[in-house]
Design a protein around this motif. Structure first.
Motif, PDB file in Angstrom:
ATOM      1  N   THR A 170       0.874  -1.166   0.000  1.00  0.00           N
ATOM      2  CA  THR A 170       0.000   0.000   0.000  1.00  0.00           C
ATOM      3  C   THR A 170       0.910   1.215   0.000  1.00  0.00           C
ATOM      4  OG1 THR A 170      -1.741  -1.138   1.221  1.00  0.00           O
ATOM      5  CG2 THR A 170      -1.742   1.271   1.296  1.00  0.00           C
ATOM      6  N   THR A 171       0.825   2.044  -1.023  1.00  0.00           N
ATOM      7  CA  THR A 171       1.799   3.108  -1.213  1.00  0.00           C
ATOM      8  C   THR A 171       1.233   4.468  -0.823  1.00  0.00           C
ATOM      9  OG1 THR A 171       1.119   3.123  -3.551  1.00  0.00           O
ATOM     10  CG2 THR A 171       3.169   1.978  -3.000  1.00  0.00           C
ATOM     11  N   VAL A 172       2.094   5.267  -0.176  1.00  0.00           N
ATOM     12  CA  VAL A 172       1.734   6.627   0.224  1.00  0.00           C
ATOM     13  C   VAL A 172       2.822   7.571  -0.278  1.00  0.00           C
ATOM     14  CG1 VAL A 172       1.126   8.158   2.127  1.00  0.00           C
ATOM     15  CG2 VAL A 172       0.708   5.697   2.341  1.00  0.00           C
ATOM     16  N   TRP A 173       2.417   8.567  -1.040  1.00  0.00           N
ATOM     17  CA  TRP A 173       3.354   9.598  -1.501  1.00  0.00           C
ATOM     18  C   TRP A 173       3.364  10.727  -0.480  1.00  0.00           C
ATOM     19  CZ3 TRP A 173       2.112  13.562  -5.909  1.00  0.00           C
ATOM     20  CH2 TRP A 173       3.202  14.434  -6.077  1.00  0.00           C
ATOM     21  N   LEU A 174       4.499  10.912   0.174  1.00  0.00           N
ATOM     22  CA  LEU A 174       4.699  12.047   1.062  1.00  0.00           C
ATOM     23  C   LEU A 174       5.301  13.172   0.236  1.00  0.00           C
ATOM     24  CD1 LEU A 174       6.122  10.298   4.259  1.00  0.00           C
ATOM     25  CD2 LEU A 174       3.732  10.779   3.657  1.00  0.00           C
ATOM     26  N   ARG A 175       4.538  14.230   0.048  1.00  0.00           N
ATOM     27  CA  ARG A 175       4.976  15.326  -0.804  1.00  0.00           C
ATOM     28  C   ARG A 175       5.232  16.573   0.030  1.00  0.00           C
ATOM     29  NH1 ARG A 175       0.080  16.347  -4.833  1.00  0.00           N
ATOM     30  NH2 ARG A 175       1.504  18.009  -5.480  1.00  0.00           N
ATOM     31  N   ALA A 176       6.130  17.425  -0.454  1.00  0.00           N
ATOM     32  CA  ALA A 176       6.468  18.660   0.252  1.00  0.00           C
ATOM     33  C   ALA A 176       6.904  19.698  -0.763  1.00  0.00           C
ATOM     34  CB  ALA A 176       7.581  18.400   1.276  1.00  0.00           C
ATOM     35  N   HIS A 177       6.958  20.954  -0.317  1.00  0.00           N
ATOM     36  CA  HIS A 177       7.440  22.024  -1.187  1.00  0.00           C
ATOM     37  C   HIS A 177       8.945  21.851  -1.393  1.00  0.00           C
ATOM     38  CE1 HIS A 177       3.543  23.714  -0.696  1.00  0.00           C
ATOM     39  NE2 HIS A 177       3.731  24.136   0.541  1.00  0.00           N
ATOM     40  N   PRO A 178       9.470  22.234  -2.556  1.00  0.00           N
ATOM     41  CA  PRO A 178      10.913  22.086  -2.814  1.00  0.00           C
ATOM     42  C   PRO A 178      11.771  22.723  -1.727  1.00  0.00           C
ATOM     43  CG  PRO A 178       9.769  22.664  -4.835  1.00  0.00           C
ATOM     44  CD  PRO A 178       8.752  22.762  -3.740  1.00  0.00           C
ATOM     45  N   GLU A 179      11.371  23.887  -1.237  1.00  0.00           N
ATOM     46  CA  GLU A 179      12.147  24.567  -0.201  1.00  0.00           C
ATOM     47  C   GLU A 179      12.225  23.726   1.077  1.00  0.00           C
ATOM     48  OE1 GLU A 179      10.685  27.299  -3.207  1.00  0.00           O
ATOM     49  OE2 GLU A 179       9.627  25.871  -1.899  1.00  0.00           O
ATOM     50  N   ASP A 180      11.129  23.021   1.394  1.00  0.00           N
ATOM     51  CA  ASP A 180      11.128  22.168   2.580  1.00  0.00           C
ATOM     52  C   ASP A 180      12.009  20.940   2.389  1.00  0.00           C
ATOM     53  OD1 ASP A 180       9.465  23.699   4.229  1.00  0.00           O
ATOM     54  OD2 ASP A 180       7.660  22.929   3.268  1.00  0.00           O
ATOM     55  N   HIS A 181      11.979  20.375   1.187  1.00  0.00           N
ATOM     56  CA  HIS A 181      12.878  19.253   0.898  1.00  0.00           C
ATOM     57  C   HIS A 181      14.324  19.663   1.163  1.00  0.00           C
ATOM     58  CE1 HIS A 181      10.228  16.206  -0.797  1.00  0.00           C
ATOM     59  NE2 HIS A 181       9.627  17.121  -1.536  1.00  0.00           N
ATOM     60  N   MET A 182      14.732  20.782   0.601  1.00  0.00           N
ATOM     61  CA  MET A 182      16.111  21.240   0.722  1.00  0.00           C
ATOM     62  C   MET A 182      16.455  21.558   2.178  1.00  0.00           C
ATOM     63  SD  MET A 182      18.762  21.806  -1.287  1.00  0.00           S
ATOM     64  CE  MET A 182      18.245  22.333  -2.931  1.00  0.00           C
ATOM     65  N   LYS A 183      15.566  22.243   2.867  1.00  0.00           N
ATOM     66  CA  LYS A 183      15.817  22.657   4.244  1.00  0.00           C
ATOM     67  C   LYS A 183      15.938  21.454   5.173  1.00  0.00           C
ATOM     68  CE  LYS A 183      12.365  24.597   6.272  1.00  0.00           C
ATOM     69  NZ  LYS A 183      11.318  25.616   6.598  1.00  0.00           N
ATOM     70  N   ARG A 184      15.092  20.463   4.998  1.00  0.00           N
ATOM     71  CA  ARG A 184      15.111  19.292   5.877  1.00  0.00           C
ATOM     72  C   ARG A 184      16.365  18.452   5.660  1.00  0.00           C
ATOM     73  NH1 ARG A 184       8.835  17.566   4.659  1.00  0.00           N
ATOM     74  NH2 ARG A 184       7.818  19.242   5.859  1.00  0.00           N
ATOM     75  N   VAL A 185      16.781  18.294   4.413  1.00  0.00           N
ATOM     76  CA  VAL A 185      17.995  17.522   4.138  1.00  0.00           C
ATOM     77  C   VAL A 185      19.205  18.227   4.746  1.00  0.00           C
ATOM     78  CG1 VAL A 185      19.549  16.705   2.326  1.00  0.00           C
ATOM     79  CG2 VAL A 185      17.085  16.439   2.063  1.00  0.00           C
ATOM     80  N   ALA A 186      19.256  19.554   4.608  1.00  0.00           N
ATOM     81  CA  ALA A 186      20.366  20.319   5.187  1.00  0.00           C
ATOM     82  C   ALA A 186      20.348  20.236   6.710  1.00  0.00           C
ATOM     83  CB  ALA A 186      20.284  21.774   4.734  1.00  0.00           C
ATOM     84  N   ALA A 187      19.157  20.231   7.307  1.00  0.00           N
ATOM     85  CA  ALA A 187      19.026  20.154   8.762  1.00  0.00           C
ATOM     86  C   ALA A 187      19.552  18.828   9.302  1.00  0.00           C
ATOM     87  CB  ALA A 187      17.572  20.349   9.173  1.00  0.00           C
ATOM     88  N   GLN A 188      19.543  17.791   8.452  1.00  0.00           N
ATOM     89  CA  GLN A 188      20.068  16.488   8.843  1.00  0.00           C
ATOM     90  C   GLN A 188      21.590  16.436   8.719  1.00  0.00           C
ATOM     91  OE1 GLN A 188      18.001  13.826   6.203  1.00  0.00           O
ATOM     92  NE2 GLN A 188      15.977  14.336   7.033  1.00  0.00           N
ATOM     93  N   GLY A 189      22.192  17.559   8.292  1.00  0.00           N
ATOM     94  CA  GLY A 189      23.637  17.638   8.146  1.00  0.00           C
ATOM     95  C   GLY A 189      24.145  17.197   6.800  1.00  0.00           C
ATOM     96  N   ASP A 190      23.249  16.937   5.872  1.00  0.00           N
ATOM     97  CA  ASP A 190      23.637  16.493   4.526  1.00  0.00           C
ATOM     98  C   ASP A 190      23.655  17.704   3.603  1.00  0.00           C
ATOM     99  OD1 ASP A 190      24.083  15.312   2.113  1.00  0.00           O
ATOM    100  OD2 ASP A 190      22.543  13.775   2.331  1.00  0.00           O
ATOM    101  N   MET A 191      24.852  18.164   3.255  1.00  0.00           N
ATOM    102  CA  MET A 191      24.981  19.347   2.405  1.00  0.00           C
ATOM    103  C   MET A 191      25.229  18.979   0.950  1.00  0.00           C
ATOM    104  SD  MET A 191      24.439  21.559   4.673  1.00  0.00           S
ATOM    105  CE  MET A 191      24.749  23.068   3.741  1.00  0.00           C
ATOM    106  N   ARG A 192      25.139  17.693   0.611  1.00  0.00           N
ATOM    107  CA  ARG A 192      25.433  17.274  -0.767  1.00  0.00           C
ATOM    108  C   ARG A 192      24.556  17.945  -1.810  1.00  0.00           C
ATOM    109  NH1 ARG A 192      24.821  11.051  -0.486  1.00  0.00           N
ATOM    110  NH2 ARG A 192      23.320  11.721   1.087  1.00  0.00           N
TER     111      ARG A 192
END
Length: 317
Positions: free
Chosen positions: A237-259
């Motif tokens: 059973t599949t669920v697409w978790l979607r977010a605004h591009p700015e939130d994607h970028m901000k959350r990844v950076a907050a995890q310490g991943d600057m790639r």
């Protein structure tokens, strides 16, 4: 230089329109077919989550050459191939296929050629059990797969959901690393994208075989591999978790991943391009949830209600 590629003999094929190019088009390479080809290359690159530089390195071509291809500046020989395909009344893809297609395949393709997206979806769902790619009837077990781009909340919400349901939680990227004996980055840098996709497919197959009940956080690029994505759609059973591009970028950076931003001034544009080209694939999920609109606890409650409703489980208070 001639102003056009030689047309097919109208006496032989009177209804065929030859590919005619002006001198200007030949000089610039800006034929509509080449432009479309460039757009498709760029679209597939975005689906794979690759930058132009990384694709150029993987393909062994210059970044400039790849850039020209994506801009629709190509060799006229591609247009000659297009003209030959028109003369044969077939597609360019059929000429370039590594193996000849059977008559049944060609007949099926003809039936589906101009069907709308909803019809194609129904056909795909009907075919899956026939080819052994999905359980028969209502035999699909309560296995939840969370899909979406990095930073959508798959890991955070997935762990919360798994604990609530009493299911195991699987981070598919970690399962891939266990199979390969190295990190995802090492798989891709040492063995290439194709090797990574093979490990990804094996990880999905093992998750399905071992865990009839589970919550699985799926790597964002899995949807770019149709065979693996079909497997996921038909057994979870599949669920697409979607977010605004700015939130994607901000959350990844907050995890310490600057790639995503390292050495890439166009990081946000790249991310938006990837999201735009993957959205039609993500949207095949049975349920969609926006993780940008509300705080985490409210978003989880929405996800919990959505999934429990789909699984027809009574809420455990």
């Amino acid at each position: 230089m001639s102003s056009k590629i030689m047309p097919v003999d109208d006496a032989v094929l009177p209804n065929l329109e030859p590919v005619v190019l002006s001198n200007e088009e030949l000089a610039s390479g800006k034929h509509p077919f080449l432009v479309q080809l460039g757009e498709r290359v760029r679209g597939v690159r975005n689906q794979r989550g690759m930058t132009r530089r990384s694709l150029a390195l993987a393909a062994g071509v210059s970044e400039r050459h790849l850039g020209n291809l994506e801009l629709g500046v190509g060799n006229a020989s591609v247009l000659i191939l297009l003209q030959v395909a028109k003369a044969l009344r077939c597609t360019v893809a059929e000429l370039l296929a590594e193996e000849a297609r059977s008559p049944e395949w060609l007949l099926i393709r003809e039936l589906l050629e101009n069907q709308d997206e909803e019809t194609l979806k129904r056909v795909r769902q009907a075919v899956l059990p026939l080819v052994g790619a999905a359980p028969q009837g209502d035999a699909r077990p309560p296995r939840i797969a969370l899909i979406g781009l990095r930073g959508a909340g798959k890991s955070t919400l997935g762990k919360m959901l798994a604990e609530d349901l009493g299911f195991p939680f699987l981070e598919l990227s970690r399962e891939i690393e266990k199979l390969a004996g190295c990190t995802v980055n090492e798989i891709q840098s040492l063995y290439g994208q194709n090797a990574y996709r093979r490990y990804e497919r094996r990880a999905v197959e093992e998750a399905i075989q071992i865990h009839p009940e589970a919550v699985i956080a799926v790597p964002g690029g899995l949807v770019a591999e149709p065979a693996t994505y079909n497997l996921l759609l038909s057994h979870c059973t599949t669920v697409w978790l979607r977010a605004h591009p700015e939130d994607h970028m901000k959350r990844v950076a907050a995890q310490g991943d600057m790639r995503p931003m390292a050495g890439n001034r166009e990081a946000m544009d790249d991310l938006k391009g990837i999201l735009a080209h993957r959205t039609p694939f993500y949207s095949k999920a049975e349920m969609h949830l926006d993780t940008s609109s509300r705080p985490l606890d409210q978003t989880f409650l929405s996800l919990r209600a959505m999934v429990r409703g789909a699984l027809q489980l009574s809420a455990a208070e």
